[in-house]
Scaffold this active site. Structure first.
Site, PDB file in Angstrom:
ATOM      1  N   HIS A  97       0.870  -1.183   0.000  1.00  0.00           N
ATOM      2  CA  HIS A  97       0.000   0.000   0.000  1.00  0.00           C
ATOM      3  C   HIS A  97       0.909   1.236   0.000  1.00  0.00           C
ATOM      4  CE1 HIS A  97      -3.931   1.956   1.610  1.00  0.00           C
ATOM      5  NE2 HIS A  97      -3.188   2.854   0.998  1.00  0.00           N
ATOM      6  N   GLU A 107      -2.560  -1.647  -3.167  1.00  0.00           N
ATOM      7  CA  GLU A 107      -3.648  -0.894  -2.561  1.00  0.00           C
ATOM      8  C   GLU A 107      -3.348   0.593  -2.606  1.00  0.00           C
ATOM      9  OE1 GLU A 107      -4.941  -4.125   0.906  1.00  0.00           O
ATOM     10  OE2 GLU A 107      -3.985  -2.237   1.458  1.00  0.00           O
ATOM     11  N   HIS A 159      -7.936  -6.097   7.381  1.00  0.00           N
ATOM     12  CA  HIS A 159      -7.703  -5.060   8.371  1.00  0.00           C
ATOM     13  C   HIS A 159      -7.832  -5.647   9.772  1.00  0.00           C
ATOM     14  CE1 HIS A 159      -6.666  -0.842   8.824  1.00  0.00           C
ATOM     15  NE2 HIS A 159      -7.291  -0.902   9.980  1.00  0.00           N
TER      16      HIS A 159
END
Length: 278
Positions: free
Chosen positions: A43, A75, A216
């Site tokens: 990410h 991401e 997450h």
């Protein structure tokens, strides 16, 4: 069975603390993949706090040359443009690398971590996301949208709109469930309610023609329960298949205790056990 994609941001974050080459990302990727993980997630953020653009290029090259069957998942916020510090913009990274999957996340630059999914309430946002997805599809990149599971009715409306935007998948935000599990345990009514909301959202997505990822704050404590084989007391929840989980912070933290290779094995074993039990 559910795939495991390991997010290596925190390895890069540790490296960047000394502006050196240790820990080495390429070596970490090799250990993770050879331990059995089916994907690598990064990410990259505009502030370059952990994964840097050059890391994205290096990892893409490494996977293509040494592990062509491994998924590369990038991401980020597609609205993040080029910066003077060398960040080329999210679109530019996707175009240059063409990963197997791009997970779109509506995070702001000052967020510590992603904490909410797309709203998809305004026509302008829907058009913008749709245009982005169309561009990525033309590059051969699968897209996934980061989505909340609550409140239930609104979540289902948003998921329907994700499909209308052209997304291939959604990634369910499992953070609220994980926080409740940490505070109250897996059997607590609030935890079970959050888990039920996640699987209601997953079923709605599947019925809309979307595959479902999740991520997450998933860890060895809550992952089995989320996937379907955890603590007694949650087994009556009607679960929907999860294609992929993306796990970073907890897995890298666990690696301090068990070592990276063994930790990946523990997460894979948890996924396999949940698959058999569900």
């Amino acid at each position: 069975m559910t795939m495991l994609s390991v997010n290596i941001n925190k390895i890069a974050w540790l490296r960047n603390a000394r502006n050196g080459e240790r820990p080495n990302l390429a070596q970490a990727v090799r250990v993770i993949v050879e331990a059995g993980a089916q994907g690598i997630t990064v990410h990259p953020r505009p502030d370059r706090r952990h994964i840097r653009p050059e890391d994205v290029y290096e990892i893409a090259s490494l996977l293509a040359s040494e592990y062509p069957g491994i998924e590369f998942n990038i991401e980020g916020n597609p609205a993040a443009g080029a910066r003077a510090d060398g960040y080329p913009g999210f679109d530019a990274l996707i175009e240059a690398v063409r990963p197997q999957q791009a997970t779109l996340v509506p995070d702001s630059e000052d967020q510590i971590t992603s904490d909410h999914g797309f709203d998809l309430s305004s026509p302008a946002e829907i058009r913008s996301i749709g245009d982005t997805i169309a561009r990525y599809r033309a590059l051969g990149v699968r897209t996934s949208l980061f989505m909340d599971a609550e409140p239930a009715g609104l979540a289902q409306t948003r998921i329907t709109r994700a499909k209308e935007c052209g997304a291939d998948r959604i990634e369910l935000h499992t953070g609220p469930f994980a926080e409740l599990a940490r505070k109250h345990g897996l059997k607590h009514p609030a935890t079970r309610s959050a888990l039920r909301s996640l699987h209601d959202a997953a079923r709605h997505a599947a019925s809309s023609g979307l595959a479902v990822n999740a991520g997450h704050d998933l860890d060895l404590f809550n992952l089995g329960a989320f996937l379907g084989g955890g603590e007694q007391g949650t087994e009556e929840i009607d679960r929907s298949p999860i294609a992929e989980v993306s796990i970073g912070h907890a897995l890298i933290a666990d690696a301090l205790d068990f070592g990276l290779e063994k930790t990946v094995g523990k997460y894979l074993a948890c996924i396999a056990s949940a698959s058999k039990a569900s």
